[in-house]
Write a protein that holds these residues in place. Structure first.
Motif, PDB file in Angstrom:
ATOM      1  N   ALA A 123      -7.787   2.609  -2.388  1.00 47.33           N
ATOM      2  CA  ALA A 123      -8.859   2.351  -1.429  1.00 47.33           C
ATOM      3  C   ALA A 123      -9.472   0.973  -1.652  1.00 47.33           C
ATOM      4  CB  ALA A 123      -9.928   3.439  -1.541  1.00 47.33           C
ATOM      5  N   LEU A 124      -9.609   0.582  -2.905  1.00 55.10           N
ATOM      6  CA  LEU A 124     -10.163  -0.739  -3.210  1.00 55.10           C
ATOM      7  C   LEU A 124      -9.254  -1.847  -2.691  1.00 55.10           C
ATOM      8  CD1 LEU A 124     -12.265  -2.521  -4.624  1.00 55.10           C
ATOM      9  CD2 LEU A 124     -10.941  -2.266  -6.752  1.00 55.10           C
ATOM     10  N   LEU A 125      -7.946  -1.672  -2.874  1.00 53.55           N
ATOM     11  CA  LEU A 125      -6.994  -2.659  -2.371  1.00 53.55           C
ATOM     12  C   LEU A 125      -7.071  -2.744  -0.848  1.00 53.55           C
ATOM     13  CD1 LEU A 125      -4.687  -4.633  -2.881  1.00 53.55           C
ATOM     14  CD2 LEU A 125      -3.105  -2.706  -2.864  1.00 53.55           C
ATOM     15  N   ALA A 126      -7.198  -1.612  -0.176  1.00 53.76           N
ATOM     16  CA  ALA A 126      -7.291  -1.600   1.291  1.00 53.76           C
ATOM     17  C   ALA A 126      -8.537  -2.343   1.761  1.00 53.76           C
ATOM     18  CB  ALA A 126      -7.305  -0.164   1.800  1.00 53.76           C
ATOM     19  N   LEU A 127      -9.624  -2.225   1.010  1.00 52.33           N
ATOM     20  CA  LEU A 127     -10.861  -2.920   1.376  1.00 52.33           C
ATOM     21  C   LEU A 127     -10.663  -4.431   1.340  1.00 52.33           C
ATOM     22  CD1 LEU A 127     -13.822  -2.389   2.119  1.00 52.33           C
ATOM     23  CD2 LEU A 127     -14.375  -2.537  -0.322  1.00 52.33           C
ATOM     24  N   ASP A 171      -9.910   9.930 -19.631  1.00 49.41           N
ATOM     25  CA  ASP A 171      -9.520  11.334 -19.531  1.00 49.41           C
ATOM     26  C   ASP A 171      -8.530  11.488 -18.379  1.00 49.41           C
ATOM     27  OD1 ASP A 171      -9.306  14.043 -18.980  1.00 49.41           O
ATOM     28  OD2 ASP A 171     -11.412  14.480 -19.389  1.00 49.41           O
ATOM     29  N   PRO A 172      -7.313  12.042 -18.623  1.00 53.31           N
ATOM     30  CA  PRO A 172      -6.305  12.151 -17.565  1.00 53.31           C
ATOM     31  C   PRO A 172      -6.813  12.835 -16.293  1.00 53.31           C
ATOM     32  CG  PRO A 172      -5.334  12.659 -19.686  1.00 53.31           C
ATOM     33  CD  PRO A 172      -6.803  12.515 -19.924  1.00 53.31           C
ATOM     34  N   GLU A 173      -7.757  13.766 -16.429  1.00 46.60           N
ATOM     35  CA  GLU A 173      -8.298  14.440 -15.245  1.00 46.60           C
ATOM     36  C   GLU A 173      -9.045  13.456 -14.335  1.00 46.60           C
ATOM     37  OE1 GLU A 173      -9.373  17.201 -12.369  1.00 46.60           O
ATOM     38  OE2 GLU A 173      -7.787  17.213 -13.892  1.00 46.60           O
ATOM     39  N   TRP A 174      -9.641  12.442 -14.944  1.00 49.94           N
ATOM     40  CA  TRP A 174     -10.296  11.398 -14.165  1.00 49.94           C
ATOM     41  C   TRP A 174      -9.343  10.242 -13.875  1.00 49.94           C
ATOM     42  CZ3 TRP A 174     -14.621  12.524 -11.839  1.00 49.94           C
ATOM     43  CH2 TRP A 174     -15.448  13.524 -12.384  1.00 49.94           C
ATOM     44  N   GLY A 175      -8.298  10.112 -14.683  1.00 49.05           N
ATOM     45  CA  GLY A 175      -7.362   9.006 -14.500  1.00 49.05           C
ATOM     46  C   GLY A 175      -6.628   9.071 -13.170  1.00 49.05           C
ATOM     47  N   TRP A 176      -6.130  10.274 -12.814  1.00 48.69           N
ATOM     48  CA  TRP A 176      -5.397  10.363 -11.550  1.00 48.69           C
ATOM     49  C   TRP A 176      -6.331  10.144 -10.357  1.00 48.69           C
ATOM     50  CZ3 TRP A 176      -6.575  13.832  -7.734  1.00 48.69           C
ATOM     51  CH2 TRP A 176      -7.260  15.012  -8.082  1.00 48.69           C
ATOM     52  N   ARG A 177      -7.593  10.517 -10.517  1.00 46.82           N
ATOM     53  CA  ARG A 177      -8.548  10.283  -9.428  1.00 46.82           C
ATOM     54  C   ARG A 177      -8.833   8.780  -9.288  1.00 46.82           C
ATOM     55  NH1 ARG A 177     -10.844  15.306  -8.111  1.00 46.82           N
ATOM     56  NH2 ARG A 177     -10.536  16.925  -9.705  1.00 46.82           N
ATOM     57  N   ALA A 178      -8.971   8.098 -10.419  1.00 46.38           N
ATOM     58  CA  ALA A 178      -9.209   6.653 -10.384  1.00 46.38           C
ATOM     59  C   ALA A 178      -8.024   5.918  -9.776  1.00 46.38           C
ATOM     60  CB  ALA A 178      -9.483   6.137 -11.802  1.00 46.38           C
ATOM     61  N   LEU A 199       0.823  -1.209   0.000  1.00 47.48           N
ATOM     62  CA  LEU A 199       0.000   0.000   0.000  1.00 47.48           C
ATOM     63  C   LEU A 199       0.856   1.256   0.000  1.00 47.48           C
ATOM     64  CD1 LEU A 199      -2.882  -0.748   2.554  1.00 47.48           C
ATOM     65  CD2 LEU A 199      -3.080  -0.455   0.082  1.00 47.48           C
ATOM     66  N   ASP A 200       1.889   1.268   0.855  1.00 47.87           N
ATOM     67  CA  ASP A 200       2.749   2.444   0.926  1.00 47.87           C
ATOM     68  C   ASP A 200       3.459   2.656  -0.405  1.00 47.87           C
ATOM     69  OD1 ASP A 200       3.987   4.653   2.000  1.00 47.87           O
ATOM     70  OD2 ASP A 200       5.570   3.520   2.997  1.00 47.87           O
ATOM     71  N   GLY A 201       3.952   1.555  -0.987  1.00 52.10           N
ATOM     72  CA  GLY A 201       4.602   1.667  -2.286  1.00 52.10           C
ATOM     73  C   GLY A 201       3.654   2.184  -3.353  1.00 52.10           C
ATOM     74  N   LEU A 202       2.410   1.716  -3.303  1.00 51.03           N
ATOM     75  CA  LEU A 202       1.400   2.186  -4.238  1.00 51.03           C
ATOM     76  C   LEU A 202       1.179   3.686  -4.084  1.00 51.03           C
ATOM     77  CD1 LEU A 202      -0.878   1.399  -6.301  1.00 51.03           C
ATOM     78  CD2 LEU A 202      -2.387   1.200  -4.317  1.00 51.03           C
ATOM     79  N   GLU A 203       1.049   4.136  -2.820  1.00 47.41           N
ATOM     80  CA  GLU A 203       0.780   5.548  -2.561  1.00 47.41           C
ATOM     81  C   GLU A 203       1.938   6.439  -3.011  1.00 47.41           C
ATOM     82  OE1 GLU A 203      -1.857   7.277  -1.466  1.00 47.41           O
ATOM     83  OE2 GLU A 203      -2.918   5.390  -1.723  1.00 47.41           O
ATOM     84  N   THR A 214      -7.414   7.899   1.406  1.00 47.89           N
ATOM     85  CA  THR A 214      -6.952   7.776   0.016  1.00 47.89           C
ATOM     86  C   THR A 214      -8.128   7.838  -0.954  1.00 47.89           C
ATOM     87  OG1 THR A 214      -5.410   6.583  -1.407  1.00 47.89           O
ATOM     88  CG2 THR A 214      -7.016   5.248  -0.241  1.00 47.89           C
ATOM     89  N   ALA A 215      -9.302   7.361  -0.527  1.00 48.42           N
ATOM     90  CA  ALA A 215     -10.490   7.510  -1.364  1.00 48.42           C
ATOM     91  C   ALA A 215     -10.860   8.987  -1.482  1.00 48.42           C
ATOM     92  CB  ALA A 215     -11.651   6.718  -0.770  1.00 48.42           C
ATOM     93  N   ALA A 216     -10.736   9.727  -0.369  1.00 54.34           N
ATOM     94  CA  ALA A 216     -11.074  11.156  -0.388  1.00 54.34           C
ATOM     95  C   ALA A 216     -10.117  11.949  -1.270  1.00 54.34           C
ATOM     96  CB  ALA A 216     -11.052  11.707   1.037  1.00 54.34           C
ATOM     97  N   THR A 217      -8.857  11.472  -1.394  1.00 59.57           N
ATOM     98  CA  THR A 217      -7.883  12.163  -2.242  1.00 59.57           C
ATOM     99  C   THR A 217      -8.383  12.287  -3.678  1.00 59.57           C
ATOM    100  OG1 THR A 217      -6.089  11.254  -0.882  1.00 59.57           O
ATOM    101  CG2 THR A 217      -5.475  12.188  -3.006  1.00 59.57           C
ATOM    102  N   ALA A 218      -9.120  11.292  -4.121  1.00 60.02           N
ATOM    103  CA  ALA A 218      -9.619  11.290  -5.499  1.00 60.02           C
ATOM    104  C   ALA A 218     -10.585  12.432  -5.770  1.00 60.02           C
ATOM    105  CB  ALA A 218     -10.300   9.950  -5.805  1.00 60.02           C
TER     106      ALA A 218
END
Length: 485
Positions: free
Chosen positions: A203-207, A190-197, A45-49, A115-119
């Protein structure tokens, strides 16, 4: 087996137990692999972040909503690390008081929500706040997990296991890099949505990890120091039964016992006395190792993508391809060198990996400043450097988690992580971001030389003052504060 004895005046309850010896004599089995998998997930997770923060920097700068500068990217990285520092301290203190297992779920929950809120960030300040809280969750995980690794894994393979688990950070880095390749591709999204995804994927991995954690037991060593000997006995008996069912033959003892006075917690004054007086030399070594590797890693990796885009002209959507081989070197380092930390020993291997990291970074920095490297050769050089640096950084966590008493282990890890990261990590991304903004290779070289010098200094400190903890029981490396003769 365990026995509780109440003192005549009722002031102290003594736990007499052979649990440490029974845990250390266990053969390696499926249980231990499950521990590695479930706990290594945190570093994934940390590496992902961290990787997302680096590989998405170009998208964050190009975002019509955020419009970050290089300094903003570095500032956001520092916010993540500042959160990790404070989270480690607070949750580390709770881990020693409430137990390892409870904190697994609390800290993971904090990470998941943040991390979900970051999106959904809409400006620099909301992005920094979410990154701060994400870091707090990850920082809290460090203390709980490193203490649990030490307390569940047999002494003879403790070093290799700890290094491999810490090295799994780079599995997350590879996932983050691959995810960025896909999610920053305009043909896909769309890159604007890509970084949010990309942040939502964390968050999905954490779940998923929340469910994986369900089977993890509480640390028997923590239970026994808190007067919960029957629970500790049940946990160890369950592990033994599982291993016997797999066909392993276990020694039935008798085993040496320790006598401990049960306690609910440890006063902060006693923590300070232990770190600053009783073990002040170990404290100095731990702080040096943690600060050096934190600056080395965070300063370079948080701005990795900026170097590729600003100096080598690599499109931000292609940065992930350069991080994949870099991540491979980081995974292979602990995996291939880890056994030597248990055979050749802690001190020679820590000195070697820290010194090699420093020398190679200084040499690569000089080549970079001279302009003789391409994006490909720069990546290959970093891959070699971090083959050694990954093992070095993991050994810093190993050192601080096994060199201090059981009762303050989680808090000690948190303190060293917090101070080391505060000194070496928080300022690093901001400093390197500012150096990159100058557009000068010589300016960036000065940052690389600073990082190299810190690693070489740490190698010298370890050579002079480090201790040999390989293959020794934790209770022998550092006698519990509650030990009674």
């Amino acid at each position: 087996m365990d026995r509780l004895n109440g003192s005549p005046d009722g002031a102290e309850t003594i736990v007499e137990t052979d649990i440490p010896a029974r845990l250390d004599r266990l053969p390696w089995g499926r249980f231990h692999w499950l521990v590695v998998a479930a706990l290594g997930i945190t570093w994934i997770l940390d590496g992902l972040e961290v990787t997302l923060a680096g590989t998405l920097s170009g998208a964050l700068k190009a975002s019509p909503v955020l419009q970050f500068s290089n300094s903003d990217v570095g500032l956001a990285g520092s916010a993540y690390l500042a959160g990790a520092v404070l989270g480690a301290l607070f949750f580390g203190w709770l881990t020693d008081r409430l137990g390892r297992k409870k904190l697994f779920f609390i800290t993971l929950g904090v990470y998941l929500v943040a991390t979900a809120a970051t999106a959904f960030s809409w400006n620099l300040w909301t992005f920094m706040l979410c990154r701060f809280l994400t870091g707090a969750g990850i920082g809290g995980e460090y203390a709980a997990i490193n203490s649990t690794i030490q307390e569940l894994i047999p002494a003879r393979v403790r070093g290799w296991t700890d290094l491999v688990i810490n090295g799994s950070f780079w599995v997350g880095a590879a996932l983050g890099a691959f995810g960025a390749i896909v999610l920053l591709d305009p043909a896909v999204i769309d890159p604007e949505w890509g970084w949010r995804a990309a942040f939502l994927s964390g968050a999905l991995l954490a779940l998923i990890i929340l469910f994986m954690r369900m089977w993890l037991p509480e640390s028997p060593r923590w239970l026994m120091t808190h007067g919960r000997a029957p629970e500790a006995e049940a946990v160890v008996a369950g592990i033994e039964a599982r291993l016997r069912a797999e066909g392993h033959v276990l020694d039935d003892g008798p085993f040496p016992k320790v006598r401990l006075a049960a306690r609910r917690g440890t006063r902060l004054a006693e923590v300070a006395e232990t770190l600053l007086t009783r073990y002040r030399q170990r404290t100095a070594v731990g702080l040096t190792l943690m600060a050096a590797q934190a600056f080395f890693y965070n300063a370079i990796f948080f701005t990795y993508a900026l170097v590729l885009t600003d100096f080598y002209g690599i499109p931000s959507s292609h940065v992930g391809w350069y991080i994949l081989p870099f991540a491979a070197g980081n995974v292979l380092g602990p995996l291939l060198l880890g056994r030597l930390f248990d055979t050749l020993g802690r001190r020679p291997m820590i000195v070697f990996t820290y010194a090699m990291s420093g020398v190679l970074l200084a040499a690569t920095g000089a080549l970079f400043a001279a302009g003789v490297l391409t994006a490909t050769t720069q990546t290959l050089a970093w891959m070699v450097i971090f083959f050694f640096a990954s093992a070095a950084a993991s050994s810093a966590y190993l050192t601080v988690s096994e060199n201090f008493p059981l009762e303050i282990r989680a808090l000690a890890i948190a303190i060293f992580y917090a101070i080391g990261t505060g000194i070496g990590g928080v300022a690093g991304p901001w400093l390197f971001g500012a150096l990159i903004d100058t557009g000068s290779r010589l300016s960036l070289l000065s940052g690389y030389l600073l990082g190299a010098g810190l690693m070489l200094a740490a190698a010298v400190v370890m050579a002079l003052y480090g201790i040999a903890a390989e293959r020794r029981p934790l209770e022998e490396v550092s006698r519990p504060l509650s030990f009674r003769d």
